[in-house]
Design an enzyme around this catalytic site. Structure first.
Site, short mmCIF file in Angstrom:
data_model
loop_
_atom_site.label_atom_id
_atom_site.label_comp_id
_atom_site.label_asym_id
_atom_site.label_seq_id
_atom_site.Cartn_x
_atom_site.Cartn_y
_atom_site.Cartn_z
CD GLU A 1 -3.73 1.47 41.59
OE1 GLU A 1 -5.03 1.58 41.38
OE2 GLU A 1 -3.19 1.98 42.71
CB CYS A 2 -4.77 -2.64 36.44
SG CYS A 2 -5.31 -4.25 35.82
CB ALA A 3 -6.71 -0.39 32.72
#
Length: 157
Positions: free
Chosen positions: A20-22
Site C-alpha cells: 500500500e502507498c509507500a
C-alpha cells in the site's frame, strides 16, 4: 542495495506481495523527487514522481473488478488515501479496483496486479475485509510448500 535486490528477486520468483502507498512506490523502478531520480526495487514496471500537492486524499471506496488472488470480483473495499506522488510509464498494467470514491492510480483505477503483487494507493480498512489477511497467509503458505522456505514480506506503511 541488497534488500532491494532480494525483494525484486522474491517478487520475480512469485512471492505474494501486498503493498500500500509507500510500499507501492518502493516496488516501482524509481522515484523522482526534486529533479533527482532514486532507484527503487524494480518489481513493478512503472515509476513514481513526488508532487508538491496531494494527488489523493480522503476516504475511498473501490469495487473489485478484476480476478485477483486476494479479493473476489464485486467486493466493495473501504479505506483512505493520502499521497503526494503519482505513477508514470505504466503501459499495459492490469488493475484490480475501480474507484467509486477517491482517486486511483490512473484516476479511475487502483490496485496494480503484476506477477503475485497487488499494489495500491488505497490504505485498506482491514477490519472491513478481515479475510484478506487469512487469504494472504494462505497464498504465502501455498508458495512455501511449492518451493524452498522463504520469508513473508509485508510492505504496509
Amino acid at each position: 542495495s541488497q534488500m532491494r535486490y532480494d525483494i525484486a528477486q522474491a517478487a520475480k520468483d512469485g512471492l505474494p506481495i501486498y503493498a500500500e502507498c509507500a510500499g507501492l512506490m518502493y516496488l516501482c523502478r524509481s522515484i523522482y523527487w526534486h529533479d533527482r531520480q532514486y532507484e527503487m526495487v524494480g518489481a513493478l514496471p512503472c515509476e513514481a514522481e513526488m508532487c508538491q500537492r496531494p494527488q489523493g486524499h480522503g476516504y475511498v471506496e473501490a469495487e473489485v473488478v478484476s480476478q485477483n488472488p486476494l479479493f473476489p470480483v464485486g467486493l466493495r473495499l473501504h479505506g483512505h488515501q493520502f499521497h503526494h506522488s503519482k505513477l508514470s510509464k505504466m503501459d499495459g498494467l492490469k488493475f484490480a479496483y475501480k474507484m467509486l470514491r477517491g482517486r486511483g492510480i490512473d484516476g479511475q483505477l487502483d490496485g496494480i496486479e503484476y506477477n503475485n503483487i497487488l499494489a495500491t494507493y488505497t490504505h485498506l480498512h482491514a477490519l472491513g475485509v478481515p479475510q484478506w489477511a487469512e487469504v494472504f497467509v494462505s497464498l504465502a503458505s501455498q508458495r512455501q510448500k511449492a518451493s524452498a522456505p522463504l520469508t513473508i514480506l509485508s510492505l504496509r506503511r
